[in-house]
Design an enzyme around this catalytic site. Structure first.
Site, PDB file in Angstrom:
ATOM      1  N   PRO A   1       0.790  -1.237   0.000  1.00  0.00           N
ATOM      2  CA  PRO A   1       0.000   0.000   0.000  1.00  0.00           C
ATOM      3  C   PRO A   1       0.822   1.288   0.000  1.00  0.00           C
ATOM      4  O   PRO A   1       0.304   2.338   0.360  1.00  0.00           O
ATOM      5  CB  PRO A   1      -0.804  -0.122   1.298  1.00  0.00           C
ATOM      6  CG  PRO A   1       0.111  -0.875   2.229  1.00  0.00           C
ATOM      7  CD  PRO A   1       0.896  -1.815   1.355  1.00  0.00           C
ATOM      8  N   GLY A   2       2.096   1.226  -0.375  1.00  0.00           N
ATOM      9  CA  GLY A   2       2.816   2.457  -0.660  1.00  0.00           C
ATOM     10  C   GLY A   2       3.820   2.920   0.387  1.00  0.00           C
ATOM     11  O   GLY A   2       4.414   3.984   0.229  1.00  0.00           O
ATOM     12  N   GLY A   3       4.050   2.127   1.413  1.00  0.00           N
ATOM     13  CA  GLY A   3       4.964   2.558   2.480  1.00  0.00           C
ATOM     14  C   GLY A   3       6.351   2.912   1.955  1.00  0.00           C
ATOM     15  O   GLY A   3       6.913   3.956   2.299  1.00  0.00           O
TER      16      GLY A   3
ATOM     17  N   ASP B   1      10.193  -5.271  -3.590  1.00  0.00           N
ATOM     18  CA  ASP B   1       9.765  -5.683  -2.244  1.00  0.00           C
ATOM     19  C   ASP B   1       8.813  -6.859  -2.476  1.00  0.00           C
ATOM     20  O   ASP B   1       7.592  -6.690  -2.534  1.00  0.00           O
ATOM     21  CB  ASP B   1       9.052  -4.496  -1.573  1.00  0.00           C
ATOM     22  CG  ASP B   1       8.740  -4.748  -0.105  1.00  0.00           C
ATOM     23  OD1 ASP B   1       9.323  -5.680   0.473  1.00  0.00           O
ATOM     24  OD2 ASP B   1       7.901  -4.010   0.448  1.00  0.00           O
TER      25      ASP B   1
ATOM     26  N   ASP C   1       1.330  -6.534 -13.632  1.00  0.00           N
ATOM     27  CA  ASP C   1       2.157  -7.656 -13.168  1.00  0.00           C
ATOM     28  C   ASP C   1       3.624  -7.289 -13.391  1.00  0.00           C
ATOM     29  O   ASP C   1       4.049  -7.117 -14.545  1.00  0.00           O
ATOM     30  CB  ASP C   1       1.758  -8.906 -13.971  1.00  0.00           C
ATOM     31  CG  ASP C   1       2.627 -10.113 -13.638  1.00  0.00           C
ATOM     32  OD1 ASP C   1       3.531 -10.005 -12.784  1.00  0.00           O
ATOM     33  OD2 ASP C   1       2.400 -11.167 -14.263  1.00  0.00           O
TER      34      ASP C   1
ATOM     35  N   ASP D   1       1.857  -2.138  -8.803  1.00  0.00           N
ATOM     36  CA  ASP D   1       1.404  -3.294  -8.027  1.00  0.00           C
ATOM     37  C   ASP D   1       0.345  -4.024  -8.838  1.00  0.00           C
ATOM     38  O   ASP D   1      -0.367  -3.417  -9.631  1.00  0.00           O
ATOM     39  CB  ASP D   1       0.841  -2.876  -6.669  1.00  0.00           C
ATOM     40  CG  ASP D   1       0.850  -4.027  -5.664  1.00  0.00           C
ATOM     41  OD1 ASP D   1       1.786  -4.106  -4.840  1.00  0.00           O
ATOM     42  OD2 ASP D   1      -0.074  -4.876  -5.704  1.00  0.00           O
TER      43      ASP D   1
ATOM     44  N   CYS E   1      10.054  -9.648   3.740  1.00  0.00           N
ATOM     45  CA  CYS E   1       9.917  -9.711   5.207  1.00  0.00           C
ATOM     46  C   CYS E   1       9.864 -11.184   5.606  1.00  0.00           C
ATOM     47  O   CYS E   1       9.061 -11.589   6.431  1.00  0.00           O
ATOM     48  CB  CYS E   1       8.718  -8.920   5.704  1.00  0.00           C
ATOM     49  SG  CYS E   1       7.144  -9.445   5.027  1.00  0.00           S
TER      50      CYS E   1
HETATM   51  C1  LIG Z   1       5.388  -7.052   0.611  1.00  0.00           C
HETATM   52  S1  LIG Z   1       3.994  -6.399  -0.196  1.00  0.00           S
HETATM   53  C2  LIG Z   1       4.544  -4.791  -0.654  1.00  0.00           C
HETATM   54  C3  LIG Z   1       4.576  -3.768   0.473  1.00  0.00           C
HETATM   55  C4  LIG Z   1       4.921  -2.393  -0.030  1.00  0.00           C
HETATM   56  N1  LIG Z   1       6.177  -2.376  -0.761  1.00  0.00           N
HETATM   57  C5  LIG Z   1       5.006  -1.348   1.075  1.00  0.00           C
HETATM   58  O1  LIG Z   1       6.115  -1.048   1.528  1.00  0.00           O
HETATM   59  O2  LIG Z   1       3.959  -0.817   1.468  1.00  0.00           O
HETATM   60  C6  LIG Z   1       4.047  -7.242  -1.723  1.00  0.00           C
HETATM   61  C7  LIG Z   1       3.154  -6.674  -2.798  1.00  0.00           C
HETATM   62  O3  LIG Z   1       3.401  -7.392  -4.009  1.00  0.00           O
HETATM   63  C8  LIG Z   1       2.235  -7.332  -4.781  1.00  0.00           C
HETATM   64  N2  LIG Z   1       2.376  -8.328  -5.856  1.00  0.00           N
HETATM   65  C9  LIG Z   1       2.255  -9.666  -5.797  1.00  0.00           C
HETATM   66  N3  LIG Z   1       2.513 -10.218  -6.996  1.00  0.00           N
HETATM   67  C10 LIG Z   1       2.809  -9.199  -7.840  1.00  0.00           C
HETATM   68  C11 LIG Z   1       3.162  -9.115  -9.215  1.00  0.00           C
HETATM   69  N4  LIG Z   1       3.259 -10.218  -9.988  1.00  0.00           N
HETATM   70  N5  LIG Z   1       3.392  -7.899  -9.753  1.00  0.00           N
HETATM   71  C12 LIG Z   1       3.291  -6.774  -8.997  1.00  0.00           C
HETATM   72  N6  LIG Z   1       2.951  -6.797  -7.694  1.00  0.00           N
HETATM   73  C13 LIG Z   1       2.720  -7.983  -7.117  1.00  0.00           C
HETATM   74  C14 LIG Z   1       1.128  -7.564  -3.769  1.00  0.00           C
HETATM   75  O4  LIG Z   1      -0.116  -7.088  -4.267  1.00  0.00           O
HETATM   76  C15 LIG Z   1       1.644  -6.797  -2.562  1.00  0.00           C
HETATM   77  O5  LIG Z   1       1.078  -5.517  -2.528  1.00  0.00           O
END
Ligand SMILES: C[S@@+](CC[C@H](N)C(=O)[O-])C[C@H]1O[C@@H](n2cnc3c(N)ncnc32)[C@H](O)[C@@H]1O
Length: 262
Positions: A84-86, A149, A130, A104, A202
């Protein structure tokens, strides 16, 4: 509860004073240059200038992404799994003069990135797509730096989300490692020669961290720069941060550099 301070708006020391005036006690985090750990959790509505974007809630280990990628003026940067953008907002707070694409795959989750950007009065291009399929969202201009991430088991944040222990299955880890490898392979060609990619999870599992990076380096000839930090355990591929008592979450970082072709 750990805060990230928008140090372009207010210094960490000044914000600590503002908190103290509100009767909120906290101290500067040892590893992140932007963090304040509160003695007790509070409602964000009680935080000074929260709705103006001076402070955000973010774990100290997660804050290190912006510090390690170290964006510089004029750079074109991709945050590939951003919602969500952190970290998107943290990168913009670290350097205001960058061109940032925040991507995302999950549109609903990514809508929260837009709200976060608005609250903090920073700007990024926001796209849903994607990360493993750049043909659908990349305009062909190479990035100077990429943050991946990656989706992961979240085993480094079990203490915050104890249900993970019951929801994860052994076979999930292999599937996640395959997804992480696919994202690395797809994003690497979008990075300019000499550019850098910061891989983050994480997770505390080697299968999603060192093993993914080691295999990728053999496929790609990426150069490894082990992140220099006083926390965690360094390997030949990256740095594993472990969950700390009264401190940060478990996290993994690997910093890869794309060789300049001769
Ligand atoms: C660890 S979370 C990201 C947290 C974010 N970076 C933050 O700091 O708020 C992983 C993210 O990867 C996204 N995700 C999963 N598969 C993906 C893909 N193939 N392409 C882009 N985003 C993807 C998920 O929707 C999720 O929001």
């Amino acid at each position: 509860m750990t805060l990230r301070i928008a140090t372009r708006q207010v210094t960490r020391e000044d914000y600590l004073h503002m908190l103290a005036e509100q009767g909120i006690q906290g101290h500067a985090t040892p590893f992140s240059q932007t963090g304040i750990q509160l003695e007790q959790p509070v409602s964000v509505d009680d935080l000074p200038q929260f709705h103006e974007g001076w402070a955000s809630v973010q774990d100290e280990a997660a804050q290190l992404a912006a510090q390690l990628l170290a964006p510089r003026d004029g750079e074109r940067i991709l945050d590939a799994c951003a919602a969500p953008g952190g970290k998107t907002v943290a990168l913009l707070e670290a350097c205001g003069d960058i061109e940032l694409l925040s991507l995302d795959a999950d549109a609903a989750r990514h809508a929260r990135t837009v709200e976060y950007l608005n609250r903090c009065h920073v700007h990024a291009q926001v796209k849903t797509g994607d990360a493993g399929d750049p043909m659908n969202w990349w305009d062909g201009r190479p990035f100077d730096a990429i943050l991946l991430d990656a989706p992961c088991s979240a085993t480094g944040v079990l203490r915050r989300h104890p249900d993970i222990r019951f929801l994860r299955r052994q076979e999930d880890i292999q599937a996640l490692a395959q997804l992480q490898a696919r994202l690395l392979d797809a994003l690497w060609p979008t990075l300019r020669p000499g550019g850098r990619l910061l891989y983050a999870t994480c997770s505390v599992l080697k299968a999603e961290n060192d093993h993914v990076i080691e295999a990728f380096c053999h496929r790609s000839h990426a150069r490894v720069r082990v992140p220099e930090l006083d926390s965690g355990v360094a390997s030949a591929w990256g740095r594993q941060l472990l969950p700390q008592l009264n401190g940060h979450d478990g996290f993994y970082y690997a910093l890869l550099e794309k060789p300049v072709q001769g």
